[in-house]
Design a protein around this motif. Sequence first.
Motif: not given
Lengths: 263, 203
Positions: B161-164, B109-113
């Motif tokens: 942006e980062f994803k987790y 998932v994206k950081d923002s999500a």
Amino acid sequence: ENREAMLNSRSNRLTEALEEANKLFDGVCRAREAALDAQFLVIASNIGKEKANELHSEMSAFDSTAFAEDLLTFMGINRTEVEETDDSDDVPGGFLPSDAWQTLGEEAPMYFRRAPTFHYMMGSFKSEPPVPKQRIERQKKASRGKAERAMPAQLKEMEESHQEATEKEVERILRILQSHFENDPDTPISFFDFVIDPNSFAHTVENMFHVSFLIRDGLAKIKLDEDELPIIEPTKPNGRVEEESRARPRNQVVISLDQKEWK
Amino acid sequence: QVSELVQFLLVKDQKKIPIKRADMVKNIIRDNKDAYKDAYSEIINRAGRTLQEVFGLQLVEIDAKRHTYILINNLPRAESKYLCRDKEKEKMGLLLVILSFIFMKGNSVKDSALWEFLNLLRVYPGKQHKVFGDVRKLVTEEFVRQKYLESTLIPLTDPPEFKYQWGPRAEKETSKKDVLNFVAKIQGKDPTFWASQYSEAEA
């Protein structure tokens, strides 16, 4: 910039953008423009990958909003009361109790195989060479223990304390005898009851050894009772102790006791 | 030496940050000669066995290249809630929720999500939380350092942006199946309701 718009699965924007890029490329004659074009393709393919990903998870649509609401319910939210918040309006109303996360925390550890953290109970030792451990001493061996811990170089001291130890033991036994007698002044105690340690033969012998000192010093006396069994009682303290002790006949009694009899 | 290593590992594990083999060697095995390389391998193995037999813990290597290890619990889970302190349990609750979200959304998932989702739970990255304090730090630093979460930069994003995703510790300490069961329990549905996640979890 229009990333979100492109990600929308129903949108064809990505395809449109790719088609446009294709057309533009025909007009390219400088290297720099070609580089930009390449960069655009990378971004486009990333977006394409993300779209594909979203497609996959939409097969079993996971509604995160519903999940969040169910979590809040689990944590004990009270939806009838409306909380005074300065948050944005799209957060649903309701009062979340302060132990909300604790409630969830009760359920959570069961899903993890987490090693419990290890903590010393007593705190850490000072970093010095360790002090020789105190032996777990049985009550009766208190002073004897002290004697054993003395270092071999100090042999003289050890011998002295050994003497002391015996005296202390004797004193202790006398005190026990006396206190026993205080409670029951006219009943002398059966000698055997007094000295025998049901758990240890060696100990019994020790006890008898100590008692013999008491007798020698005239602090206690042994008589025979009706059944010819020896009984022991402390002598009454009085001012003319020395005379008394001279006057009292000293008898030697040899008691033989072996392990079988002891049992 | 084995028992020294066992103690070292138990203490080091308190913060749940993975333990480097180099640290183990430095602290316990004082002979730095190369001839003893096999010896410390054996010592580590024996320590692992002691941890298993005495404490029911497993020493797991999560990075074969950098030789980092973690301790996980091999005992049945019913008791675990008695072994954790309250502060730990609350963090585990948050972590479980995050891991569930990541899995159900396709493992990444994206950081923002993620923050959009956490906002629904009244958890905000910019705001001090009553229970968790600086939540952003907790999620992006602590959980990542402990290897529960893995954070990767999404290429060519501007601003970055980062994803987790799940980190190696999460992979070892829990499973997709467990997490799906959690979601199912919370939502009052059967795990098979989410067909593709279910088949992934059963795989």
